[in-house]
Write a protein that holds these residues in place. Structure first.
Motif, PDB file in Angstrom:
ATOM      1  N   HIS A  36      45.532  41.094  42.675  1.00  0.00           N
ATOM      2  CA  HIS A  36      45.857  42.516  42.611  1.00  0.00           C
ATOM      3  C   HIS A  36      44.580  43.353  42.620  1.00  0.00           C
ATOM      4  O   HIS A  36      43.580  42.976  42.000  1.00  0.00           O
ATOM      5  CB  HIS A  36      46.664  42.838  41.352  1.00  0.00           C
ATOM      6  CG  HIS A  36      47.967  42.114  41.294  1.00  0.00           C
ATOM      7  ND1 HIS A  36      48.179  41.054  40.449  1.00  0.00           N
ATOM      8  CD2 HIS A  36      49.112  42.278  41.998  1.00  0.00           C
ATOM      9  CE1 HIS A  36      49.405  40.598  40.618  1.00  0.00           C
ATOM     10  NE2 HIS A  36      50.001  41.326  41.559  1.00  0.00           N
ATOM     11  N   ASP A  37      44.629  44.496  43.279  1.00  0.00           N
ATOM     12  CA  ASP A  37      43.486  45.403  43.330  1.00  0.00           C
ATOM     13  C   ASP A  37      43.331  46.086  41.972  1.00  0.00           C
ATOM     14  O   ASP A  37      44.183  46.869  41.561  1.00  0.00           O
ATOM     15  CB  ASP A  37      43.699  46.445  44.423  1.00  0.00           C
ATOM     16  CG  ASP A  37      42.510  47.370  44.580  1.00  0.00           C
ATOM     17  OD1 ASP A  37      41.520  47.251  43.832  1.00  0.00           O
ATOM     18  OD2 ASP A  37      42.562  48.240  45.465  1.00  0.00           O
ATOM     19  N   VAL A  38      42.243  45.770  41.283  1.00  0.00           N
ATOM     20  CA  VAL A  38      41.990  46.334  39.954  1.00  0.00           C
ATOM     21  C   VAL A  38      40.623  47.029  39.882  1.00  0.00           C
ATOM     22  O   VAL A  38      40.110  47.287  38.802  1.00  0.00           O
ATOM     23  CB  VAL A  38      42.085  45.233  38.862  1.00  0.00           C
ATOM     24  CG1 VAL A  38      43.504  44.724  38.737  1.00  0.00           C
ATOM     25  CG2 VAL A  38      41.125  44.090  39.142  1.00  0.00           C
ATOM     26  N   LEU A  39      40.055  47.325  41.057  1.00  0.00           N
ATOM     27  CA  LEU A  39      38.717  47.909  41.087  1.00  0.00           C
ATOM     28  C   LEU A  39      38.630  49.211  40.293  1.00  0.00           C
ATOM     29  O   LEU A  39      37.731  49.374  39.465  1.00  0.00           O
ATOM     30  CB  LEU A  39      38.255  48.139  42.530  1.00  0.00           C
ATOM     31  CG  LEU A  39      36.857  48.740  42.691  1.00  0.00           C
ATOM     32  CD1 LEU A  39      35.805  47.807  42.104  1.00  0.00           C
ATOM     33  CD2 LEU A  39      36.562  49.029  44.144  1.00  0.00           C
ATOM     34  N   ALA A  40      39.537  50.132  40.525  1.00  0.00           N
ATOM     35  CA  ALA A  40      39.482  51.433  39.833  1.00  0.00           C
ATOM     36  C   ALA A  40      39.522  51.252  38.320  1.00  0.00           C
ATOM     37  O   ALA A  40      38.752  51.891  37.583  1.00  0.00           O
ATOM     38  CB  ALA A  40      40.629  52.331  40.295  1.00  0.00           C
ATOM     39  N   LYS A  41      40.388  50.379  37.850  1.00  0.00           N
ATOM     40  CA  LYS A  41      40.519  50.127  36.410  1.00  0.00           C
ATOM     41  C   LYS A  41      39.224  49.527  35.844  1.00  0.00           C
ATOM     42  O   LYS A  41      38.746  49.948  34.777  1.00  0.00           O
ATOM     43  CB  LYS A  41      41.692  49.179  36.174  1.00  0.00           C
ATOM     44  CG  LYS A  41      41.941  48.829  34.743  1.00  0.00           C
ATOM     45  CD  LYS A  41      43.122  47.869  34.632  1.00  0.00           C
ATOM     46  CE  LYS A  41      43.300  47.368  33.215  1.00  0.00           C
ATOM     47  NZ  LYS A  41      44.388  46.401  33.106  1.00  0.00           N
ATOM     48  N   ARG A  42      38.660  48.568  36.557  1.00  0.00           N
ATOM     49  CA  ARG A  42      37.430  47.914  36.073  1.00  0.00           C
ATOM     50  C   ARG A  42      36.223  48.846  36.140  1.00  0.00           C
ATOM     51  O   ARG A  42      35.357  48.797  35.266  1.00  0.00           O
ATOM     52  CB  ARG A  42      37.188  46.625  36.849  1.00  0.00           C
ATOM     53  CG  ARG A  42      38.192  45.553  36.478  1.00  0.00           C
ATOM     54  CD  ARG A  42      37.915  44.278  37.192  1.00  0.00           C
ATOM     55  NE  ARG A  42      38.809  43.217  36.740  1.00  0.00           N
ATOM     56  CZ  ARG A  42      38.892  42.040  37.313  1.00  0.00           C
ATOM     57  NH1 ARG A  42      38.138  41.759  38.360  1.00  0.00           N
ATOM     58  NH2 ARG A  42      39.722  41.131  36.849  1.00  0.00           N
ATOM     59  N   LEU A  43      36.159  49.693  37.172  1.00  0.00           N
ATOM     60  CA  LEU A  43      35.063  50.658  37.241  1.00  0.00           C
ATOM     61  C   LEU A  43      35.161  51.668  36.108  1.00  0.00           C
ATOM     62  O   LEU A  43      34.144  52.057  35.523  1.00  0.00           O
ATOM     63  CB  LEU A  43      35.059  51.368  38.595  1.00  0.00           C
ATOM     64  CG  LEU A  43      34.613  50.540  39.787  1.00  0.00           C
ATOM     65  CD1 LEU A  43      34.750  51.341  41.077  1.00  0.00           C
ATOM     66  CD2 LEU A  43      33.197  50.023  39.621  1.00  0.00           C
ATOM     67  N   GLN A  44      36.361  52.075  35.789  1.00  0.00           N
ATOM     68  CA  GLN A  44      36.564  53.002  34.674  1.00  0.00           C
ATOM     69  C   GLN A  44      36.075  52.368  33.366  1.00  0.00           C
ATOM     70  O   GLN A  44      35.441  53.034  32.545  1.00  0.00           O
ATOM     71  CB  GLN A  44      38.038  53.410  34.568  1.00  0.00           C
ATOM     72  CG  GLN A  44      38.285  54.556  33.636  1.00  0.00           C
ATOM     73  CD  GLN A  44      37.608  55.835  34.106  1.00  0.00           C
ATOM     74  OE1 GLN A  44      37.431  56.096  35.290  1.00  0.00           O
ATOM     75  NE2 GLN A  44      37.203  56.654  33.153  1.00  0.00           N
ATOM     76  N   ALA A  45      36.359  51.094  33.179  1.00  0.00           N
ATOM     77  CA  ALA A  45      35.895  50.390  31.980  1.00  0.00           C
ATOM     78  C   ALA A  45      34.365  50.328  31.949  1.00  0.00           C
ATOM     79  O   ALA A  45      33.756  50.563  30.894  1.00  0.00           O
ATOM     80  CB  ALA A  45      36.482  48.980  31.936  1.00  0.00           C
ATOM     81  N   LYS A  46      33.733  50.051  33.093  1.00  0.00           N
ATOM     82  CA  LYS A  46      32.260  50.016  33.162  1.00  0.00           C
ATOM     83  C   LYS A  46      31.680  51.377  32.797  1.00  0.00           C
ATOM     84  O   LYS A  46      30.680  51.466  32.084  1.00  0.00           O
ATOM     85  CB  LYS A  46      31.792  49.635  34.567  1.00  0.00           C
ATOM     86  CG  LYS A  46      31.929  48.185  34.900  1.00  0.00           C
ATOM     87  CD  LYS A  46      30.672  47.447  34.586  1.00  0.00           C
ATOM     88  CE  LYS A  46      30.760  46.033  35.142  1.00  0.00           C
ATOM     89  NZ  LYS A  46      29.654  45.226  34.728  1.00  0.00           N
ATOM     90  N   ARG A  47      32.306  52.423  33.307  1.00  0.00           N
ATOM     91  CA  ARG A  47      31.818  53.781  33.025  1.00  0.00           C
ATOM     92  C   ARG A  47      31.915  54.100  31.541  1.00  0.00           C
ATOM     93  O   ARG A  47      31.032  54.747  30.986  1.00  0.00           O
ATOM     94  CB  ARG A  47      32.597  54.790  33.865  1.00  0.00           C
ATOM     95  CG  ARG A  47      32.297  54.648  35.335  1.00  0.00           C
ATOM     96  CD  ARG A  47      33.202  55.463  36.224  1.00  0.00           C
ATOM     97  NE  ARG A  47      32.885  55.165  37.612  1.00  0.00           N
ATOM     98  CZ  ARG A  47      33.772  55.139  38.596  1.00  0.00           C
ATOM     99  NH1 ARG A  47      35.046  55.425  38.354  1.00  0.00           N
ATOM    100  NH2 ARG A  47      33.392  54.841  39.814  1.00  0.00           N
TER     101      ARG A  47
END
Length: 187
Positions: free
Chosen positions: A28-39
């Motif tokens: 599943h595409d989770v890039l946006a969620k993971r980038l938000q966590a990194k931020r």
């Protein structure tokens, strides 16, 4: 485009880091969620900006726009010690409002200035690679130009498939094979 050895190596690591963040184990595409966590973790990640900048730089993914590709090309050819201060890039690089907030946090670190320049270069290279891939896909589908490629200095009039076919036919001919029509597929 000529990359310094520093950016050549770091670009590969940055691309791999983004690729790792892109999907979960189920695909599943989770890039946006993971980038938000990194931020959200940026302050805790700052000690890594010297040893593993690619792991922190991803927090800025999608947050930079480039006004001058010439400036960015020049920067990516330089070694890290030769990079200018972040403030000199502000006329060529603009930040999304959320990325401006992150930049303020990063600039509090003694190495934050150089890190932001490196991050801008990585984002430029990633965007350039993505534009090149899109341009190649469009060309193979028969679409010559989407009007956006000039931002990254891509010549969309190049026939990539034809150039590869021609090079392959040349090589086969040099090996002693008869040259055939490139569209027949027979060698």
């Amino acid at each position: 485009m000529s990359l310094s050895p520093f950016f050549e190596e770091l670009k590969s690591a940055y691309d791999a880091e983004l690729d790792d963040l892109m999907t979960d184990s189920a695909g599943h595409d989770v890039l946006a969620k993971r980038l938000q966590a990194k931020r959200g973790q940026l302050s805790q990640l700052l000690p890594m900006i010297e040893c593993n900048p690619e792991m922190v730089a991803v927090a800025f993914h999608g947050g930079m726009r480039f006004g001058s590709r010439e400036v960015m090309r020049d920067l990516t050819a330089q070694d890290p010690d030769d990079l200018p201060p972040w403030a000199t890039l502000l006329s060529s690089v603009s930040l999304e409002p959320w990325a401006e907030d992150l930049a303020e946090i990063v600039l509090q670190d003694p190495n934050g200035d150089q890190f932001l320049v490196v991050t801008a270069c990585l984002e430029y290279l990633r965007g350039r690679s993505a534009m090149y891939a899109e341009s190649a896909d469009a060309q193979s589908a028969g679409d010559r130009d989407d009007g956006n490629s000039d931002e990254f200095g891509i010549d969309t009039e190049i026939d990539l498939d034809g150039d590869l076919d021609e090079a392959g036919a040349d090589w086969l001919s040099e090996q002693g094979f008869d040259r055939k029509d490139r569209f027949s597929g027979d060698y």
